[in-house]
Enzyme design. Sequence first.
Site, mmCIF file in Angstrom:
data_model
loop_
_atom_site.group_PDB
_atom_site.id
_atom_site.type_symbol
_atom_site.label_atom_id
_atom_site.label_comp_id
_atom_site.label_asym_id
_atom_site.label_seq_id
_atom_site.Cartn_x
_atom_site.Cartn_y
_atom_site.Cartn_z
ATOM 1 N N LYS A 22 0.847 -1.209 0.000
ATOM 2 C CA LYS A 22 0.000 0.000 0.000
ATOM 3 C C LYS A 22 0.873 1.247 0.000
ATOM 4 O O LYS A 22 0.694 2.160 -0.810
ATOM 5 C CB LYS A 22 -0.896 0.002 1.245
ATOM 6 C CG LYS A 22 -1.511 1.353 1.566
ATOM 7 C CD LYS A 22 -2.422 1.308 2.784
ATOM 8 C CE LYS A 22 -1.768 1.564 4.116
ATOM 9 N NZ LYS A 22 -1.459 2.954 4.442
ATOM 10 N N ASN A 23 1.828 1.279 0.931
ATOM 11 C CA ASN A 23 2.582 2.526 1.115
ATOM 12 C C ASN A 23 3.629 2.767 0.025
ATOM 13 O O ASN A 23 4.221 3.835 -0.030
ATOM 14 C CB ASN A 23 3.219 2.547 2.512
ATOM 15 C CG ASN A 23 2.156 2.718 3.588
ATOM 16 O OD1 ASN A 23 1.008 3.053 3.290
ATOM 17 N ND2 ASN A 23 2.523 2.481 4.839
ATOM 18 N N CYS A 116 -5.790 12.743 13.256
ATOM 19 C CA CYS A 116 -5.669 11.346 12.881
ATOM 20 C C CYS A 116 -5.731 10.503 14.150
ATOM 21 O O CYS A 116 -5.265 10.937 15.201
ATOM 22 C CB CYS A 116 -4.336 11.170 12.172
ATOM 23 S SG CYS A 116 -3.927 9.487 11.807
ATOM 24 N N ARG A 121 0.031 14.441 13.614
ATOM 25 C CA ARG A 121 0.859 14.127 12.443
ATOM 26 C C ARG A 121 1.149 15.409 11.677
ATOM 27 O O ARG A 121 0.506 15.728 10.687
ATOM 28 C CB ARG A 121 0.165 13.092 11.555
ATOM 29 C CG ARG A 121 0.065 11.756 12.269
ATOM 30 C CD ARG A 121 -0.607 10.712 11.447
ATOM 31 N NE ARG A 121 0.232 10.152 10.397
ATOM 32 C CZ ARG A 121 -0.172 9.191 9.575
ATOM 33 N NH1 ARG A 121 -1.380 8.699 9.673
ATOM 34 N NH2 ARG A 121 0.643 8.716 8.655
ATOM 35 N N ASP A 307 4.364 0.527 12.314
ATOM 36 C CA ASP A 307 3.199 -0.134 11.714
ATOM 37 C C ASP A 307 3.038 -1.590 12.159
ATOM 38 O O ASP A 307 2.058 -2.235 11.796
ATOM 39 C CB ASP A 307 3.271 -0.064 10.180
ATOM 40 C CG ASP A 307 3.004 1.337 9.673
ATOM 41 O OD1 ASP A 307 2.523 2.178 10.452
ATOM 42 O OD2 ASP A 307 3.287 1.613 8.486
ATOM 43 N N ARG A 399 -8.783 -0.509 4.348
ATOM 44 C CA ARG A 399 -7.944 0.535 3.757
ATOM 45 C C ARG A 399 -6.582 -0.028 3.363
ATOM 46 O O ARG A 399 -5.977 0.436 2.407
ATOM 47 C CB ARG A 399 -7.717 1.667 4.776
ATOM 48 C CG ARG A 399 -8.957 2.451 5.081
ATOM 49 C CD ARG A 399 -8.619 3.598 5.986
ATOM 50 N NE ARG A 399 -7.536 4.376 5.386
ATOM 51 C CZ ARG A 399 -6.989 5.446 5.935
ATOM 52 N NH1 ARG A 399 -7.423 5.871 7.098
ATOM 53 N NH2 ARG A 399 -6.023 6.083 5.326
HETATM 54 N N1 EPU Z 1 6.808 14.296 11.112
HETATM 55 C C1 EPU Z 1 7.024 15.607 11.436
HETATM 56 N N2 EPU Z 1 6.821 16.545 10.474
HETATM 57 C C2 EPU Z 1 6.438 16.212 9.204
HETATM 58 C C3 EPU Z 1 6.217 14.858 8.875
HETATM 59 C C4 EPU Z 1 6.413 13.913 9.855
HETATM 60 O O1 EPU Z 1 7.380 15.938 12.568
HETATM 61 O O2 EPU Z 1 6.286 17.120 8.376
HETATM 62 C C5 EPU Z 1 7.010 13.266 12.149
HETATM 63 C C6 EPU Z 1 5.752 12.464 12.442
HETATM 64 O O3 EPU Z 1 4.933 13.133 13.372
HETATM 65 C C7 EPU Z 1 6.314 11.174 12.974
HETATM 66 C C8 EPU Z 1 7.575 10.998 12.166
HETATM 67 O O4 EPU Z 1 7.887 12.284 11.644
HETATM 68 O O5 EPU Z 1 6.670 11.328 14.326
HETATM 69 C C9 EPU Z 1 7.494 10.001 11.036
HETATM 70 O O6 EPU Z 1 6.372 10.256 10.235
HETATM 71 P P1 EPU Z 1 6.395 9.983 8.671
HETATM 72 O O7 EPU Z 1 6.324 11.285 7.976
HETATM 73 O O8 EPU Z 1 7.541 9.083 8.373
HETATM 74 O O9 EPU Z 1 5.048 9.198 8.470
HETATM 75 P P2 EPU Z 1 4.057 9.321 7.234
HETATM 76 O O10 EPU Z 1 4.816 9.524 5.994
HETATM 77 O O11 EPU Z 1 2.966 10.246 7.597
HETATM 78 C C10 EPU Z 1 4.184 6.780 6.639
HETATM 79 C C11 EPU Z 1 3.200 5.667 6.461
HETATM 80 C C12 EPU Z 1 2.637 5.289 7.836
HETATM 81 C C13 EPU Z 1 3.797 4.870 8.728
HETATM 82 C C14 EPU Z 1 4.834 5.995 8.810
HETATM 83 C C15 EPU Z 1 6.071 5.626 9.596
HETATM 84 C C16 EPU Z 1 2.263 6.012 4.278
HETATM 85 C C17 EPU Z 1 1.107 6.395 3.448
HETATM 86 N N3 EPU Z 1 2.116 6.091 5.584
HETATM 87 O O12 EPU Z 1 3.448 7.850 7.215
HETATM 88 O O13 EPU Z 1 1.789 4.172 7.596
HETATM 89 O O14 EPU Z 1 3.319 4.595 10.018
HETATM 90 O O15 EPU Z 1 5.256 6.356 7.478
HETATM 91 O O16 EPU Z 1 6.698 4.527 9.041
HETATM 92 O O17 EPU Z 1 3.298 5.607 3.758
HETATM 93 C C18 EPU Z 1 -0.034 2.771 7.941
HETATM 94 O O18 EPU Z 1 0.233 2.218 6.854
HETATM 95 O O19 EPU Z 1 -0.849 2.283 8.765
HETATM 96 C C19 EPU Z 1 0.636 4.005 8.308
HETATM 97 C C20 EPU Z 1 0.180 4.842 9.242
#
Ligand code: EPU
Length: 420
Positions: A22-23, A116, A121, A307, A399
């Site tokens: 998915k991701n 969320c 987030r 995850d 999802r």
């Molecule tokens: N963060 C910030 N600022 C930002 C973005 C992120 O502080 O602008 C922080 C977040 O709050 C968190 C950390 O950085 O503490 C990591 O977040 P990340 O940005 O890596 O997460 P994401 O891209 O929003 C993806 C996956 C998530 C998975 C996370 C961590 C997708 C669509 N989503 O989310 O997947 O948990 O990486 O590996 O790729 C899921 O599939 O259930 C899911 C939530």
Amino acid sequence: MEKFIILGGRRLSGKVRASTSKNATLPIMAASLLSEEPTIIKNAPKLTDVETMMEMLTALGVKVKKEGKNLYIDPSGRLNPEAPYEIVKRMRASYYVLGSLLGRMRRAKVAFPGGCAIGPRPIDLHLKGMERLGAKVKIEHGFIIAEASSLKGAEMTLEGPSGSSVGATCNVMLAATLAKGRTVIRCAACEPEVVDLASFLNKMGAKIRGAGTPVITIDGVKRLKGVEYKPIPDRIETATLLVAGVITRGEVEVTHCIPEHLRSVLEKLEEAGAEIELSKNSIRVRISERPKSLRITTAPYPGFPTDMQAQFMALLSLASNTSIITETIFEARFLHALELGRMGADITLEANRAIIKGVEKLTGAPVMASDLRASAALVLAGLAAEGRTDVSRIYHLDRGYEHLEKKLNSLGASIRREEE
Ligand code: EPU
């Protein structure tokens, strides 16, 4: 709304095939609009999130259709650079179109993703990245508006409080492929899904080096072409199915996966007492005793994935001793702990730590899913529990897991889907 009715206590055994990630698929779908030529995404997973991204691309003026397992994406012609709230609110990953639209059209208006269930987030790193590339970014009436007369490569460090960000790394990569000059992302996320996006973009003609390491270099190109691409298998689905084998003290083999992507998870399963057998594209687990307790701290890849935190909490509820899970990525991602408690798990939460005293058995109960991975944890607990478990709100599960009940039933589980 639908729910699962699970009759627990069956030992799972057999082979099951991993679905496509998915991701990895979601950012790749968004990336396809960087070209004006059609792209085919092969073996796309059948998930609500993928359907939501199809809706998003359609709203932007991209022609998208699904035939069999393949997605046909035709982004030719004029696009509308506005991503509506109605779609973004259903799926945060919709924000990947920010990078693609800015790259292609130099303008993007994307609804600001709100709260969320897994906690705060922020998206500050995404916005910082776009600004570093020369875009003017403002937040107005619930939208992020990013505009640039031209995008210029830049150096940036995308480090958040818990390290790298998958989303920000991908979003900047998307915008920077069509920028002028060189972009260097430091503290880049190293997740396999980031590497897969880079491989896809490189196949389209982008010049990206270093994906999978903390420094990614992107040399901007003038245009990208349409391609055919098959994204990587889903490592989180794979790991969830393996835990299903372990929690029921069974023997499960997941095929068509990439074992290398699951090193940290497999080490923990081994530490818990499971026997693991690897071949090039499959993983087999077997356990005959109660799992041993573990200490787990979630971390960016190659650390233990957030995850998989909920699914391991379900497993450790049945461990022979006390386990501690520390969540460092999404510190409030513990809603499943309370539902597991309804099934007899003994879990205490202290800030971002869960202390799990293993119990001898869980008992079936009606429980409610709160997010995707929490739902998976409840299903796993239901497989191991004595008696009947009803997991409501399984739309969360749909999802991100393709036919989960069918896959588990093929291994000997008893799960029925019913209208609530
Ligand atoms: N963060 C910030 N600022 C930002 C973005 C992120 O502080 O602008 C922080 C977040 O709050 C968190 C950390 O950085 O503490 C990591 O977040 P990340 O940005 O890596 O997460 P994401 O891209 O929003 C993806 C996956 C998530 C998975 C996370 C961590 C997708 C669509 N989503 O989310 O997947 O948990 O990486 O590996 O790729 C899921 O599939 O259930 C899911 C939530």
